[in-house]
Design a protein around this motif. Structure first.
Motif, PDB file in Angstrom:
ATOM      1  N   VAL A   1       0.869  -1.174   0.000  1.00 46.91           N
ATOM      2  CA  VAL A   1       0.000   0.000   0.000  1.00 46.91           C
ATOM      3  C   VAL A   1       0.906   1.224   0.000  1.00 46.91           C
ATOM      4  N   THR A   2       0.744   2.071  -0.989  1.00 46.11           N
ATOM      5  CA  THR A   2       1.513   3.311  -1.061  1.00 46.11           C
ATOM      6  C   THR A   2       0.571   4.475  -0.796  1.00 46.11           C
ATOM      7  N   VAL A   3       0.982   5.338   0.135  1.00 46.74           N
ATOM      8  CA  VAL A   3       0.188   6.514   0.476  1.00 46.74           C
ATOM      9  C   VAL A   3       1.075   7.742   0.313  1.00 46.74           C
ATOM     10  N   ASN A   4       0.621   8.681  -0.476  1.00 46.27           N
ATOM     11  CA  ASN A   4       1.341   9.946  -0.653  1.00 46.27           C
ATOM     12  C   ASN A   4       0.802  10.953   0.349  1.00 46.27           C
ATOM     13  N   ILE A   5       1.700  11.433   1.205  1.00 47.70           N
ATOM     14  CA  ILE A   5       1.300  12.375   2.255  1.00 47.70           C
ATOM     15  C   ILE A   5       2.027  13.705   2.071  1.00 47.70           C
ATOM     16  N   GLN A   6       1.587  14.690   2.818  1.00 47.16           N
ATOM     17  CA  GLN A   6       2.277  15.970   2.914  1.00 47.16           C
ATOM     18  C   GLN A   6       2.998  15.937   4.263  1.00 47.16           C
ATOM     19  N   ALA A   7       4.283  15.588   4.241  1.00 49.24           N
ATOM     20  CA  ALA A   7       5.071  15.476   5.472  1.00 49.24           C
ATOM     21  C   ALA A   7       5.414  16.864   5.991  1.00 49.24           C
ATOM     22  N   GLN A   8       5.247  17.039   7.298  1.00 51.71           N
ATOM     23  CA  GLN A   8       5.483  18.338   7.920  1.00 51.71           C
ATOM     24  C   GLN A   8       6.835  18.436   8.622  1.00 51.71           C
ATOM     25  N   SER A   9       7.368  17.285   9.082  1.00 47.70           N
ATOM     26  CA  SER A   9       8.637  17.319   9.810  1.00 47.70           C
ATOM     27  C   SER A   9       9.272  15.935   9.855  1.00 47.70           C
ATOM     28  N   ARG A  10      10.540  15.918  10.186  1.00 50.71           N
ATOM     29  CA  ARG A  10      11.261  14.655  10.351  1.00 50.71           C
ATOM     30  C   ARG A  10      10.678  13.869  11.526  1.00 50.71           C
ATOM     31  N   GLU A  11      10.322  14.577  12.584  1.00 51.46           N
ATOM     32  CA  GLU A  11       9.730  13.938  13.759  1.00 51.46           C
ATOM     33  C   GLU A  11       8.421  13.230  13.398  1.00 51.46           C
ATOM     34  N   GLN A  12       7.592  13.874  12.591  1.00 52.72           N
ATOM     35  CA  GLN A  12       6.342  13.264  12.151  1.00 52.72           C
ATOM     36  C   GLN A  12       6.619  11.968  11.395  1.00 52.72           C
ATOM     37  N   LEU A  13       7.571  11.985  10.459  1.00 47.04           N
ATOM     38  CA  LEU A  13       7.914  10.786   9.692  1.00 47.04           C
ATOM     39  C   LEU A  13       8.487   9.691  10.593  1.00 47.04           C
ATOM     40  N   ASP A  14       9.345  10.072  11.528  1.00 44.69           N
ATOM     41  CA  ASP A  14       9.925   9.086  12.445  1.00 44.69           C
ATOM     42  C   ASP A  14       8.841   8.395  13.265  1.00 44.69           C
ATOM     43  N   ASN A  15       7.901   9.177  13.795  1.00 49.65           N
ATOM     44  CA  ASN A  15       6.811   8.607  14.589  1.00 49.65           C
ATOM     45  C   ASN A  15       5.916   7.703  13.747  1.00 49.65           C
ATOM     46  N   LEU A  16       5.644   8.129  12.528  1.00 50.58           N
ATOM     47  CA  LEU A  16       4.818   7.339  11.621  1.00 50.58           C
ATOM     48  C   LEU A  16       5.503   6.018  11.280  1.00 50.58           C
ATOM     49  N   TYR A  17       6.768   6.069  10.899  1.00 50.39           N
ATOM     50  CA  TYR A  17       7.509   4.852  10.575  1.00 50.39           C
ATOM     51  C   TYR A  17       7.587   3.912  11.781  1.00 50.39           C
ATOM     52  N   GLN A  18       7.766   4.469  12.962  1.00 52.61           N
ATOM     53  CA  GLN A  18       7.851   3.650  14.168  1.00 52.61           C
ATOM     54  C   GLN A  18       6.542   2.906  14.419  1.00 52.61           C
ATOM     55  N   GLU A  19       5.416   3.590  14.310  1.00 49.32           N
ATOM     56  CA  GLU A  19       4.128   2.925  14.537  1.00 49.32           C
ATOM     57  C   GLU A  19       3.837   1.888  13.460  1.00 49.32           C
ATOM     58  N   LEU A  20       4.086   2.244  12.207  1.00 46.48           N
ATOM     59  CA  LEU A  20       3.829   1.289  11.123  1.00 46.48           C
ATOM     60  C   LEU A  20       4.704   0.049  11.256  1.00 46.48           C
ATOM     61  N   SER A  21       5.995   0.229  11.434  1.00 48.51           N
ATOM     62  CA  SER A  21       6.910  -0.922  11.488  1.00 48.51           C
ATOM     63  C   SER A  21       6.711  -1.752  12.753  1.00 48.51           C
ATOM     64  N   GLY A  22       6.114  -1.178  13.782  1.00 48.99           N
ATOM     65  CA  GLY A  22       5.851  -1.912  15.010  1.00 48.99           C
ATOM     66  C   GLY A  22       4.565  -2.717  14.993  1.00 48.99           C
ATOM     67  N   HIS A  23       3.745  -2.528  13.973  1.00 47.21           N
ATOM     68  CA  HIS A  23       2.473  -3.239  13.910  1.00 47.21           C
ATOM     69  C   HIS A  23       2.692  -4.679  13.451  1.00 47.21           C
ATOM     70  N   GLU A  24       2.008  -5.607  14.080  1.00 49.23           N
ATOM     71  CA  GLU A  24       2.209  -7.026  13.801  1.00 49.23           C
ATOM     72  C   GLU A  24       1.843  -7.448  12.376  1.00 49.23           C
ATOM     73  N   GLN A  25       0.968  -6.705  11.716  1.00 50.41           N
ATOM     74  CA  GLN A  25       0.560  -7.076  10.349  1.00 50.41           C
ATOM     75  C   GLN A  25       1.485  -6.493   9.270  1.00 50.41           C
ATOM     76  N   VAL A  26       2.371  -5.589   9.671  1.00 51.88           N
ATOM     77  CA  VAL A  26       3.260  -4.930   8.720  1.00 51.88           C
ATOM     78  C   VAL A  26       4.582  -5.699   8.624  1.00 51.88           C
ATOM     79  N   THR A  27       4.948  -6.034   7.406  1.00 53.92           N
ATOM     80  CA  THR A  27       6.205  -6.748   7.156  1.00 53.92           C
ATOM     81  C   THR A  27       7.341  -5.773   6.910  1.00 53.92           C
ATOM     82  N   MET A  28       7.062  -4.690   6.150  1.00 57.91           N
ATOM     83  CA  MET A  28       8.123  -3.754   5.776  1.00 57.91           C
ATOM     84  C   MET A  28       7.532  -2.379   5.491  1.00 57.91           C
ATOM     85  N   VAL A  29       8.314  -1.331   5.801  1.00 59.39           N
ATOM     86  CA  VAL A  29       7.924   0.044   5.505  1.00 59.39           C
ATOM     87  C   VAL A  29       9.070   0.700   4.756  1.00 59.39           C
ATOM     88  N   LEU A  30       8.758   1.289   3.616  1.00 61.13           N
ATOM     89  CA  LEU A  30       9.771   2.009   2.823  1.00 61.13           C
ATOM     90  C   LEU A  30       9.357   3.463   2.671  1.00 61.13           C
TER      91      LEU A  30
END
Length: 89
Positions: A60-89
């Motif tokens: 699933v590819t989602v195009n977002i309007q990123a506001q900060s590095r912190e926002q991306l870091d938090n998003l990647y952390q939650e996505l990659s920590g979810h049990e159903q997610v295999t990989m986040v790029l």
């Protein structure tokens, strides 16, 4: 002497996030829900998905309007920590 940390991105910026996991009927909805917690509303046409050749995985590819590095870091952390997610790029 203080080192100046160079940013790779100039925020805000358009940013595609690709999330992969086992194919299931609600995987794309799960990804969008997590992303909305960090980014708010997602524009129409911002989400695309693709099933693997064997049908076992979904990306699933989602195009977002990123506001900060912190926002991306938090998003990647939650996505990659979810049990159903295999990989986040």
């Amino acid at each position: 002497m203080t080192e100046k940390k160079e940013e790779l991105f100039n925020f805000p910026c358009d940013f595609p996030i690709k999330v992969m996991g086992k194919s299931s009927p609600d995987f794309d909805r799960l990804v969008v829900e997590i992303i909305r917690r960090h980014c708010g509303d997602i524009t129409e046409g911002a989400v695309s998905s693709r099933t693997s050749k064997g049908g076992n995985y979904l990306s699933v590819t989602v195009n977002i309007q990123a506001q900060s590095r912190e926002q991306l870091d938090n998003l990647y952390q939650e996505l990659s920590g979810h049990e159903q997610v295999t990989m986040v790029l």
